[in-house]
Design a protein around this motif. Structure first.
Motif, PDB file in Angstrom:
ATOM      1  N   GLY A 119     -20.774 -32.212 -38.255  1.00 16.69           N
ATOM      2  CA  GLY A 119     -20.353 -33.558 -38.619  1.00 16.69           C
ATOM      3  C   GLY A 119     -20.504 -33.861 -40.095  1.00 16.69           C
ATOM      4  N   LEU A 120     -21.585 -33.368 -40.708  1.00 20.87           N
ATOM      5  CA  LEU A 120     -21.806 -33.642 -42.125  1.00 20.87           C
ATOM      6  C   LEU A 120     -20.707 -33.021 -42.979  1.00 20.87           C
ATOM      7  CD1 LEU A 120     -23.566 -34.914 -44.306  1.00 20.87           C
ATOM      8  CD2 LEU A 120     -24.916 -32.795 -44.347  1.00 20.87           C
ATOM      9  N   TYR A 121     -20.219 -31.866 -42.595  1.00 21.82           N
ATOM     10  CA  TYR A 121     -19.127 -31.240 -43.346  1.00 21.82           C
ATOM     11  C   TYR A 121     -17.866 -32.101 -43.279  1.00 21.82           C
ATOM     12  CZ  TYR A 121     -21.342 -26.700 -44.338  1.00 21.82           C
ATOM     13  OH  TYR A 121     -22.131 -25.694 -44.840  1.00 21.82           O
ATOM     14  N   PHE A 122     -17.540 -32.584 -42.095  1.00 24.92           N
ATOM     15  CA  PHE A 122     -16.367 -33.457 -41.961  1.00 24.92           C
ATOM     16  C   PHE A 122     -16.548 -34.736 -42.779  1.00 24.92           C
ATOM     17  CE2 PHE A 122     -15.428 -31.048 -37.985  1.00 24.92           C
ATOM     18  CZ  PHE A 122     -14.117 -30.705 -38.285  1.00 24.92           C
ATOM     19  N   LYS A 123     -17.748 -35.278 -42.737  1.00 22.46           N
ATOM     20  CA  LYS A 123     -18.011 -36.501 -43.491  1.00 22.46           C
ATOM     21  C   LYS A 123     -17.889 -36.242 -44.988  1.00 22.46           C
ATOM     22  CE  LYS A 123     -20.832 -40.595 -42.920  1.00 22.46           C
ATOM     23  NZ  LYS A 123     -21.862 -41.226 -42.075  1.00 22.46           N
ATOM     24  N   ALA A 124     -18.356 -35.083 -45.439  1.00 21.71           N
ATOM     25  CA  ALA A 124     -18.230 -34.730 -46.851  1.00 21.71           C
ATOM     26  C   ALA A 124     -16.768 -34.658 -47.272  1.00 21.71           C
ATOM     27  CB  ALA A 124     -18.918 -33.392 -47.114  1.00 21.71           C
ATOM     28  N   LEU A 125     -15.916 -34.184 -46.378  1.00 16.11           N
ATOM     29  CA  LEU A 125     -14.499 -34.042 -46.699  1.00 16.11           C
ATOM     30  C   LEU A 125     -13.763 -35.371 -46.681  1.00 16.11           C
ATOM     31  CD1 LEU A 125     -13.600 -30.839 -44.632  1.00 16.11           C
ATOM     32  CD2 LEU A 125     -14.270 -30.990 -47.029  1.00 16.11           C
ATOM     33  N   THR A 126     -14.084 -36.221 -45.715  1.00 16.63           N
ATOM     34  CA  THR A 126     -13.300 -37.441 -45.522  1.00 16.63           C
ATOM     35  C   THR A 126     -13.886 -38.665 -46.209  1.00 16.63           C
ATOM     36  OG1 THR A 126     -14.453 -37.917 -43.434  1.00 16.63           O
ATOM     37  CG2 THR A 126     -12.418 -36.623 -43.304  1.00 16.63           C
TER      38      THR A 126
END
Length: 331
Positions: A119-126
């Motif tokens: 989830g943190l990776y997706f949050k970093a991207l979006t």
């Protein structure tokens, strides 16, 4: 990004158009994300991009359920198995990689299909990440040597004395996050909380994105996790972990905390039976799947939930609403 590509040729459906800059596929482990990503990449001439924090590591293919070379040959795959286990690969480093990759794929006219459970990776991207200065290596080494001699409760008590705001936000048993808060405080003289209010935009911020979250029944996930762990053991997971163990890496490195690794190392060290190690790996993975669902429920807005069985139809229906324009990713 050597070693993580699955080829440059376009696949069936390459001429099809979708209206999104990228497709994002998340969900708990063992929910069928990878199969969906491959199906969409094949349909729209896309490239599957890893968004799983453990599958970036070269050392662990089997026990992280990383796609096999044969599976990656079906459509191009990127950012898999390209980081050495001795590296503490961060969300910020990952976002920087994706920023460069999006520029490359835009130039090729390829649709990015980002898939994973972090989830943190997706949050970093979006949404972007807080601008926290990197902790110097010498500060980290000195701090970790000091922390290694203390129980987690002692570290949390130390944090409460020095930074009551962060201490109140963190569970006293969450050793890694407590250490991170103390480490940042020592390196910068500022509370981690003071950095968390400001963010720099992520590489997908403001983009038109299809965001799918696979939501299978909980018992189905539990069954799949157990069966997959048994299959990984049959495929050589123990041998893989044994090779990693021989590297004598810092036990706090992410690669050393991959689900199943601590238990199998404990077995190799004679501290657990093999049955106990396998049971621990399964239990840790099931607990992680539960946390993944909770994270996306509370942290990630604007995602479309779908059962694994319906997800492909949901995605194809959503993608048929307009044209995807090559080069729409940010430069």
């Amino acid at each position: 990004m050597g070693g993580d590509e699955g080829g440059d040729e376009r696949h069936e459906g390459a001429g099809s158009e979708v209206k999104y800059s990228a497709v994002l596929i998340a969900g708990p482990t063992a929910s069928g994300k990878s199969a969906l990503a491959v199906a969409l990449a094949r349909r729209f001439g896309g490239v599957v991009v890893n968004t799983d924090s453990m599958q970036v590591y070269r050392d662990l293919q089997v026990i992280t359920a990383r796609p096999t070379p044969a599976e990656m040959g079906e459509v191009p795959h990127r950012l898999y198995g390209h980081i050495d286990g001795a590296v503490n690969h961060s969300a910020a480093a990952y976002a920087a990689e994706v920023t460069a990759l999006l520029q490359e794929l835009a130039g090729q006219g390829a649709l990015p299909v980002l898939v994973g459970g972090t989830g943190l990776y997706f949050k970093a991207l979006t949404e972007g990440l807080s601008e926290i200065p990197p902790v110097p290596d010498e500060v980290r080494a000195e701090f970790r040597a000091w922390a290694a001699e203390r129980e987690t409760g002692e570290l949390h008590a130390e944090l409460a004395l020095k930074d009551s705001e962060m201490a109140a936000r963190l569970r006293p048993s969450d050793r890694l996050r407590v250490m991170r808060a103390l480490e940042v405080l020592q390196a910068t003289g500022r509370s981690l909380a003071s950095f968390q209010g400001s963010r720099r935009p992520g590489p997908l911020s403001g983009q038109d994105l299809l965001k799918l979250f696979l939501a299978p029944e909980r018992e189905l996930v539990r069954t799949r996790i157990d069966r997959r762990f048994d299959a990984m053991m049959a495929q050589g997971a123990l041998d893989e972990v044994a090779v990693l163990r021989e590297r004598r890496l810092d036990p706090l490195l992410p690669v050393m905390r991959a689900h199943g690794v601590p238990g199998l190392i404990a077995y190799l060290d004679g501290r657990l039976s093999l049955d106990e190690a396998v049971a621990r790996g399964k239990a840790d993975t099931r607990a992680y799947a539960k946390r993944q669902v909770t994270w996306f429920r509370h942290q990630m807005e604007g995602w479309t939930a779908a059962s694994p069985e319906a997800a492909l139809d949901v995605a194809l229906s959503a993608c048929s609403g307009g044209a995807w324009i090559a080069g729409s990713n940010p430069a």
